[in-house]
Motif scaffolding. Structure first.
Motif, PDB file in Angstrom:
ATOM      1  N   ILE A 238       3.769  90.435   9.639  1.00 21.92           N
ATOM      2  CA  ILE A 238       2.613  90.853  10.512  1.00 21.92           C
ATOM      3  C   ILE A 238       2.858  90.662  11.983  1.00 21.92           C
ATOM      4  O   ILE A 238       2.937  89.425  12.516  1.00 21.92           O
ATOM      5  CB  ILE A 238       1.213  90.103  10.184  1.00 21.92           C
ATOM      6  CG1 ILE A 238       0.957  90.356   8.589  1.00 21.92           C
ATOM      7  CG2 ILE A 238       0.083  90.279  11.189  1.00 21.92           C
ATOM      8  CD1 ILE A 238       0.775  91.825   8.441  1.00 21.92           C
ATOM      9  N   SER A 239       2.618  91.567  12.612  1.00 23.21           N
ATOM     10  CA  SER A 239       2.928  91.500  14.273  1.00 23.21           C
ATOM     11  C   SER A 239       1.629  91.417  15.124  1.00 23.21           C
ATOM     12  O   SER A 239       1.473  90.882  16.212  1.00 23.21           O
ATOM     13  CB  SER A 239       3.871  92.437  14.689  1.00 23.21           C
ATOM     14  OG  SER A 239       3.555  93.660  14.544  1.00 23.21           O
ATOM     15  N   THR A 240       1.001  92.489  14.637  1.00 25.24           N
ATOM     16  CA  THR A 240      -0.613  92.562  15.304  1.00 25.24           C
ATOM     17  C   THR A 240      -1.893  92.656  14.326  1.00 25.24           C
ATOM     18  O   THR A 240      -1.643  93.181  13.358  1.00 25.24           O
ATOM     19  CB  THR A 240      -0.416  93.749  16.240  1.00 25.24           C
ATOM     20  OG1 THR A 240       0.456  93.801  17.019  1.00 25.24           O
ATOM     21  CG2 THR A 240      -1.931  94.175  17.160  1.00 25.24           C
ATOM     22  N   ILE A 241      -2.794  91.989  14.731  1.00 28.02           N
ATOM     23  CA  ILE A 241      -4.248  92.161  14.002  1.00 28.02           C
ATOM     24  C   ILE A 241      -5.288  92.488  15.029  1.00 28.02           C
ATOM     25  O   ILE A 241      -5.374  91.832  16.192  1.00 28.02           O
ATOM     26  CB  ILE A 241      -4.544  90.630  13.261  1.00 28.02           C
ATOM     27  CG1 ILE A 241      -3.368  90.457  12.452  1.00 28.02           C
ATOM     28  CG2 ILE A 241      -5.899  90.972  12.620  1.00 28.02           C
ATOM     29  CD1 ILE A 241      -3.703  88.884  11.962  1.00 28.02           C
ATOM     30  N   ASP A 242      -5.726  93.857  15.160  1.00 27.03           N
ATOM     31  CA  ASP A 242      -6.655  94.215  15.863  1.00 27.03           C
ATOM     32  C   ASP A 242      -8.109  94.094  15.158  1.00 27.03           C
ATOM     33  O   ASP A 242      -8.236  94.523  14.092  1.00 27.03           O
ATOM     34  CB  ASP A 242      -6.626  95.688  16.432  1.00 27.03           C
ATOM     35  CG  ASP A 242      -5.610  95.886  17.404  1.00 27.03           C
ATOM     36  OD1 ASP A 242      -5.477  94.882  18.254  1.00 27.03           O
ATOM     37  OD2 ASP A 242      -4.987  96.881  17.377  1.00 27.03           O
ATOM     38  N   LEU A 243      -8.950  93.215  15.802  1.00 24.13           N
ATOM     39  CA  LEU A 243     -10.399  93.274  15.219  1.00 24.13           C
ATOM     40  C   LEU A 243     -11.619  93.941  15.958  1.00 24.13           C
ATOM     41  O   LEU A 243     -11.502  93.738  17.252  1.00 24.13           O
ATOM     42  CB  LEU A 243     -10.599  91.857  15.148  1.00 24.13           C
ATOM     43  CG  LEU A 243      -9.682  91.078  13.995  1.00 24.13           C
ATOM     44  CD1 LEU A 243      -8.912  90.109  14.523  1.00 24.13           C
ATOM     45  CD2 LEU A 243     -10.352  90.484  12.870  1.00 24.13           C
ATOM     46  N   THR A 244     -12.347  94.526  15.429  1.00 26.66           N
ATOM     47  CA  THR A 244     -13.487  95.441  16.157  1.00 26.66           C
ATOM     48  C   THR A 244     -14.866  95.091  15.210  1.00 26.66           C
ATOM     49  O   THR A 244     -14.627  94.924  14.252  1.00 26.66           O
ATOM     50  CB  THR A 244     -13.264  96.648  16.383  1.00 26.66           C
ATOM     51  OG1 THR A 244     -12.822  97.375  15.352  1.00 26.66           O
ATOM     52  CG2 THR A 244     -12.033  96.818  17.497  1.00 26.66           C
ATOM     53  N   ILE A 245     -15.626  95.830  15.880  1.00 30.51           N
ATOM     54  CA  ILE A 245     -16.997  95.887  15.103  1.00 30.51           C
ATOM     55  C   ILE A 245     -16.768  97.179  14.267  1.00 30.51           C
ATOM     56  O   ILE A 245     -16.280  98.073  14.989  1.00 30.51           O
ATOM     57  CB  ILE A 245     -18.273  95.820  15.886  1.00 30.51           C
ATOM     58  CG1 ILE A 245     -18.551  94.419  16.227  1.00 30.51           C
ATOM     59  CG2 ILE A 245     -19.594  96.322  14.995  1.00 30.51           C
ATOM     60  CD1 ILE A 245     -19.973  94.072  16.685  1.00 30.51           C
ATOM     61  N   SER A 246     -17.139  96.978  13.156  1.00 30.16           N
ATOM     62  CA  SER A 246     -16.704  98.299  12.234  1.00 30.16           C
ATOM     63  C   SER A 246     -17.444  99.518  12.612  1.00 30.16           C
ATOM     64  O   SER A 246     -18.650  99.344  13.230  1.00 30.16           O
ATOM     65  CB  SER A 246     -16.966  97.872  10.958  1.00 30.16           C
ATOM     66  OG  SER A 246     -16.756  99.013   9.953  1.00 30.16           O
ATOM     67  N   LYS A 247     -17.050 100.865  12.582  1.00 27.43           N
ATOM     68  CA  LYS A 247     -17.811 102.177  12.601  1.00 27.43           C
ATOM     69  C   LYS A 247     -18.961 101.953  11.497  1.00 27.43           C
ATOM     70  O   LYS A 247     -19.928 102.556  11.618  1.00 27.43           O
ATOM     71  CB  LYS A 247     -17.036 103.200  12.764  1.00 27.43           C
ATOM     72  CG  LYS A 247     -16.071 103.306  14.087  1.00 27.43           C
ATOM     73  CD  LYS A 247     -15.530 104.818  14.231  1.00 27.43           C
ATOM     74  CE  LYS A 247     -14.204 104.737  15.217  1.00 27.43           C
ATOM     75  NZ  LYS A 247     -13.350 103.940  15.105  1.00 27.43           N
ATOM     76  N   LYS A 248     -18.298 101.548  10.257  1.00 30.65           N
ATOM     77  CA  LYS A 248     -19.279 101.742   9.225  1.00 30.65           C
ATOM     78  C   LYS A 248     -20.398 100.355   9.523  1.00 30.65           C
ATOM     79  O   LYS A 248     -19.987  99.385  10.014  1.00 30.65           O
ATOM     80  CB  LYS A 248     -18.579 101.196   8.192  1.00 30.65           C
ATOM     81  CG  LYS A 248     -18.332 102.106   6.927  1.00 30.65           C
ATOM     82  CD  LYS A 248     -17.674 101.556   5.844  1.00 30.65           C
ATOM     83  CE  LYS A 248     -16.413 102.310   5.691  1.00 30.65           C
ATOM     84  NZ  LYS A 248     -15.695 101.826   4.349  1.00 30.65           N
ATOM     85  N   THR A 249     -21.676 100.880   8.822  1.00 34.03           N
ATOM     86  CA  THR A 249     -22.603  99.672   8.994  1.00 34.03           C
ATOM     87  C   THR A 249     -23.093  99.606   7.519  1.00 34.03           C
ATOM     88  O   THR A 249     -23.139 100.620   7.101  1.00 34.03           O
ATOM     89  CB  THR A 249     -23.749  99.667   9.995  1.00 34.03           C
ATOM     90  OG1 THR A 249     -24.178 101.016   9.934  1.00 34.03           O
ATOM     91  CG2 THR A 249     -23.408  99.360  11.288  1.00 34.03           C
ATOM     92  N   ILE A 250     -23.828  98.576   7.232  1.00 34.92           N
ATOM     93  CA  ILE A 250     -24.779  98.730   5.845  1.00 34.92           C
ATOM     94  C   ILE A 250     -26.217  98.374   6.382  1.00 34.92           C
ATOM     95  O   ILE A 250     -26.437  98.109   7.567  1.00 34.92           O
ATOM     96  CB  ILE A 250     -24.204  97.666   4.806  1.00 34.92           C
ATOM     97  CG1 ILE A 250     -24.073  96.210   5.622  1.00 34.92           C
ATOM     98  CG2 ILE A 250     -22.824  98.008   4.540  1.00 34.92           C
ATOM     99  CD1 ILE A 250     -24.143  95.049   4.179  1.00 34.92           C
TER     100      ILE A 250
END
Ligand code: NAP
Ligand code: MN
Length: 269
Positions: A238-250
């Motif tokens: 693993i070289s990169t982990i990008d984290l965001t708020i998902s486009k999906k919502t529940i």
């Protein structure tokens, strides 16, 4: 043509109390003209989850983050997500039939976890944790929208959603974020602050449209563990982990705007 029945999914864990509650719920829903389904029907109008928070988390993952709203009946330990009690089923059905509720959007966190060749994707409700495979320190470079923030050294980082802020994040000293606030929280687990290593000791709250980039130090590329709502995943190189708020919502039914604060006080104090 047969009248269209209003299908409601019932997703229950297997403990005794939940199964008993599920039976009662099925018969009450039928009497009110609904068609309860204990096998998952994608055309249902509502998902009712019976159990604790773990049951809710599993139900959402297994149903693949659907747009059908959820509501929870608590038969578990804490049940922070599960606002209905087994003795409140009648009131719940009445209020549901008369449309006396709101639907809340629940923000999720997504991660793309990449090696030089390939990316893997994860979505979580509570949090994604990045920690070491063994009981060793890990070193992670953390950037926000390509601005370097810190070189983190310690046990790991929790990237928590607002609804996840009362879970692992809270135990690790993070703040409680109201679920209506679109933000992610980075909370360190045992950060090291010494002459050798300097990590932020407290949480950072990131706006909802930002990207958190985490780069493990090269020699730790194969010792990273990703934990998604309590489930562990291991990937190679693993070289990169990008984290965001998902486009999906529940979505979750909300029966009172005061419920969040009542729940918080009842379950934590
Ligand atoms: P678990 O081991 O039963 O969960 C730990 C506790 O966290 C349970 O009491 C659970 O409630 C509660 N919980 C889960 N989500 C919550 C939320 N959003 N707000 C408040 N409390 C919450 O395992 P699980 O039930 O499958 O839950 C998985 C979660 O456990 C993970 O997402 C992580 O947040 C949490 N966790 C916490 C720690 C820690 O606090 N040190 C360590 C590892 C994992 P129920 O009793 O109703 O299930
Ligand atoms: Mn649990």
């Amino acid at each position: 043509m047969a009248l269209n029945k209003r299908v409601v999914n019932i997703i229950s864990n297997r403990n005794y109390e939940s199964r008993k509650t599920s039976e009662i719920l099925v018969s009450k829903l039928r009497k009110s003209g609904f068609e309860p389904s204990v096998t998952y029907d994608e055309k249902a109008e509502l998902n009712i989850c019976i159990g604790g928070d773990g049951a809710f988390l599993r139900a959402v993952h297994r149903s693949k983050f659907p747009s059908i709203p959820f509501v929870g009946i608590n038969t578990g330990h804490l049940g922070f997500f599960q606002e209905i009690t087994p003795d409140g089923i009648d009131t719940f059905i009445q209020r549901y039939i008369s449309g006396d509720y709101n639907i809340d959007e629940i923000f999720l966190v997504s991660a793309s976890i990449c090696s030089d060749e390939k990316c893997y994707y994860q979505t979580a409700i509570n949090e994604i944790v990045i920690k070491g495979i063994a009981s060793k320190i890990i070193h992670l470079d953390v950037s926000i929208d390509n601005n370097h923030l810190e070189k983190f050294s310690g046990d790991g980082l929790i990237i928590s959603t607002p609804v996840g802020s009362t879970a692992y994040n809270y135990s690790a000293g993070g703040s409680i974020i109201h679920p209506s606030i679109k933000a992610l929280q980075i909370t360190p687990i045992s950060p090291i602050i010494s002459n050798a290593y300097r990590s932020l000791p407290n949480s950072t709250i990131i706006p909802g449209d930002s990207v958190i980039k985490i780069n493990p130090e090269r020699r730790y590329m194969n010792s990273i563990l990703i934990v998604n709502d309590g489930y562990e995943y291991k990937y190679k190189d693993i070289s990169t982990i990008d984290l965001t708020i998902s486009k999906k919502t529940i979505y979750k039914l909300n029966f009172s705007k005061d419920m969040y604060w009542e729940n918080l006080k009842n379950k934590f104090l």
